[in-house]
Design an enzyme around this catalytic site. Structure first.
Site, PDB file in Angstrom:
ATOM      1  N   GLU A  49      21.165  99.509   1.660  1.00  0.00           N
ATOM      2  CA  GLU A  49      21.822 100.000   2.885  1.00  0.00           C
ATOM      3  C   GLU A  49      21.750 101.530   2.927  1.00  0.00           C
ATOM      4  O   GLU A  49      21.437 102.173   1.935  1.00  0.00           O
ATOM      5  CB  GLU A  49      23.306  99.601   2.903  1.00  0.00           C
ATOM      6  CG  GLU A  49      23.659  98.498   3.877  1.00  0.00           C
ATOM      7  CD  GLU A  49      23.602  98.887   5.352  1.00  0.00           C
ATOM      8  OE1 GLU A  49      23.238 100.051   5.664  1.00  0.00           O
ATOM      9  OE2 GLU A  49      23.899  98.024   6.189  1.00  0.00           O
ATOM     10  N   ASN A 139      32.027 100.987   6.385  1.00  0.00           N
ATOM     11  CA  ASN A 139      30.776 100.239   6.472  1.00  0.00           C
ATOM     12  C   ASN A 139      29.574 101.106   6.846  1.00  0.00           C
ATOM     13  O   ASN A 139      28.468 100.853   6.400  1.00  0.00           O
ATOM     14  CB  ASN A 139      30.935  99.118   7.500  1.00  0.00           C
ATOM     15  CG  ASN A 139      29.786  98.155   7.464  1.00  0.00           C
ATOM     16  OD1 ASN A 139      29.531  97.547   6.422  1.00  0.00           O
ATOM     17  ND2 ASN A 139      29.077  98.034   8.572  1.00  0.00           N
ATOM     18  N   ASN A 191      29.301  99.636  12.849  1.00  0.00           N
ATOM     19  CA  ASN A 191      27.980  99.758  12.256  1.00  0.00           C
ATOM     20  C   ASN A 191      27.203 100.914  12.869  1.00  0.00           C
ATOM     21  O   ASN A 191      27.775 101.988  13.091  1.00  0.00           O
ATOM     22  CB  ASN A 191      27.270  98.410  12.348  1.00  0.00           C
ATOM     23  CG  ASN A 191      26.687  98.032  11.018  1.00  0.00           C
ATOM     24  OD1 ASN A 191      26.090  98.875  10.354  1.00  0.00           O
ATOM     25  ND2 ASN A 191      26.858  96.795  10.602  1.00  0.00           N
ATOM     26  N   ASP A 244      22.637  95.908  13.029  1.00  0.00           N
ATOM     27  CA  ASP A 244      23.248  96.561  11.859  1.00  0.00           C
ATOM     28  C   ASP A 244      23.004  98.066  11.969  1.00  0.00           C
ATOM     29  O   ASP A 244      23.481  98.701  12.900  1.00  0.00           O
ATOM     30  CB  ASP A 244      22.658  95.903  10.599  1.00  0.00           C
ATOM     31  CG  ASP A 244      23.468  96.157   9.348  1.00  0.00           C
ATOM     32  OD1 ASP A 244      24.042  97.240   9.215  1.00  0.00           O
ATOM     33  OD2 ASP A 244      23.519  95.271   8.476  1.00  0.00           O
TER      34      ASP A 244
END
Ligand SMILES: *[C@@H]1O[C@H](CO)[C@@H](O)[C@H](O)[C@H]1NC(C)=O
Length: 342
Positions: A49, A139, A191, A244
């Site tokens: 990520e 996140n 996100n 995402d």
């Protein structure tokens, strides 16, 4: 390796990058970043990520969320360095203007991270989000052009399910960094976020909505108004996917990772059209960023968490897409004066 048009091609490009050629419909090429020790196999991560390109060191930073690692891939050599953080999941790594330190999100807190210092002392706590909600985590986060850091949280998660409407999007600025300001509430999985090139629009993703949305952005005051939908991915055959991570290119177009969708979506936000969907040989596509010496390679992170390993051998690899005909822009940096001394 099965490519887009069904032809099996597998060849070594240079050093540690293995290349898959895909010839339809454009001339773009999808490659995997391979492991240093075994160039014939990609290095894979449980949950890659937050890829960010660091022009000053010509390297790519990214995290492996649940392994609690920040990784640094040196572009020229393919060498990957790892900084392990044993404080809980690490979802975000970001660059700080004029500092060698990094900004990282660990669980629900933001820290400065000093790569050269070993152990816990490497982390310097800045601030904590969603206090009183111990299962929430930060996140995703991104700096705006003024150097304010925007970061959003995600509610309690079990497997792939997240409790809805428990999270928020915050803004952090140096003058008041201990008190993050709520900019949007509630959200479920805060996100992708990126600003238009003229800085008057914030593009934003709350993943379970399946939408790429936009707000008018007042860059002086840092305020959001006029929320609207740019693209709903469920209208384009991605009913089972969620958007995402997201980035922007030099034309102002958006590039979006589709988690569970095995795709990077290229969207023109002004016409609200999907330009193209790039198929990635891994279903859990988590985020994207432009990098490379000319900012014309799109790095794509993926995950293999909770996947049967034999189903998707390339899940968790870092991919690059080249020759898309596009390239990125210099990213904004978090402004925190004297970060090296904090
Ligand atoms: C700024 O860019 C956005 C996105 O391309 C566009 O929709 C908007 O009209 C632009 N605003 C101005 C004032 O040019």
């Amino acid at each position: 390796m099965k490519t887009m048009n069904g032809v099996y091609i597998f060849m070594c490009l240079f050093c540690y990058v293995t290349k898959i050629s895909a010839t339809l419909p454009n001339l773009f090429k999808i490659s995997m970043v391979s492991s240093e020790t075994n160039p014939t196999r990609p290095a894979t991560y449980a949950h890659g990520e937050s890829p960010i390109w660091d022009p000053s060191t010509q390297s790519l930073y990214f995290v492996d969320v649940h392994q609690q690692n920040v990784h640094r891939l040196e572009y020229a050599t393919g060498r990957i360095q790892t900084k392990h953080i044993s404080y809980g999941q690490v979802n975000v790594v970001a660059l700080i203007a004029g500092s060698k330190r990094l900004l990282v999100a660990v669980r629900s807190a933001l820290y400065l991270l000093d790569w050269e210092i070993t152990g816990d002392a490497a982390l310097r706590l800045l601030t904590t989000f969603d206090q009183g909600m111990p299962d929430n985590v930060i996140n995703e986060g991104r700096a705006d052009a003024e150097g304010r850091f925007w970061a959003g949280t995600k509610g309690p998660q079990t497997g792939d399910d997240v409790v809805p409407d428990k999270a928020s999007l915050y803004r952090v600025e140096q003058e008041s960094f201990t008190q993050p300001r709520v900019m949007l509430r509630p959200v479920s999985i805060s996100n992708g976020l990126v600003w238009s090139l003229n800085n008057s629009v914030l593009y934003y993703i709350d993943s379970p909505t399946q939408k790429i949305e936009a707000f008018d952005f007042d860059s002086v005051r840092g305020e959001l108004t006029a929320r609207r939908t740019i693209v709903d991915i469920s209208n384009y055959g991605y009913e089972d996917a969620i958007p995402d991570g997201m980035t922007i290119d030099y034309k102002g177009h958006l590039w979006i990772a589709l988690m569970f969708g095995g795709t990077v979506l290229h969207v023109d936000p002004d016409t609200r059209q999907v330009v193209y969907g790039y198929k990635i040989p891994a279903s859990r596509v988590t985020s994207v960023c432009w990098g490379g010496p000319n900012l014309d390679e799109l790095f794509v992170t993926t995950g293999r968490d909770r996947l049967e390993s034999t189903l998707e051998p390339l899940a968790g690899a870092i991919f690059t897409i080249r020759d898309t005909g596009s390239r990125g822009v210099q990213p904004n940096l978090f402004k925190f004066d004297n970060a090296d001394l904090y």
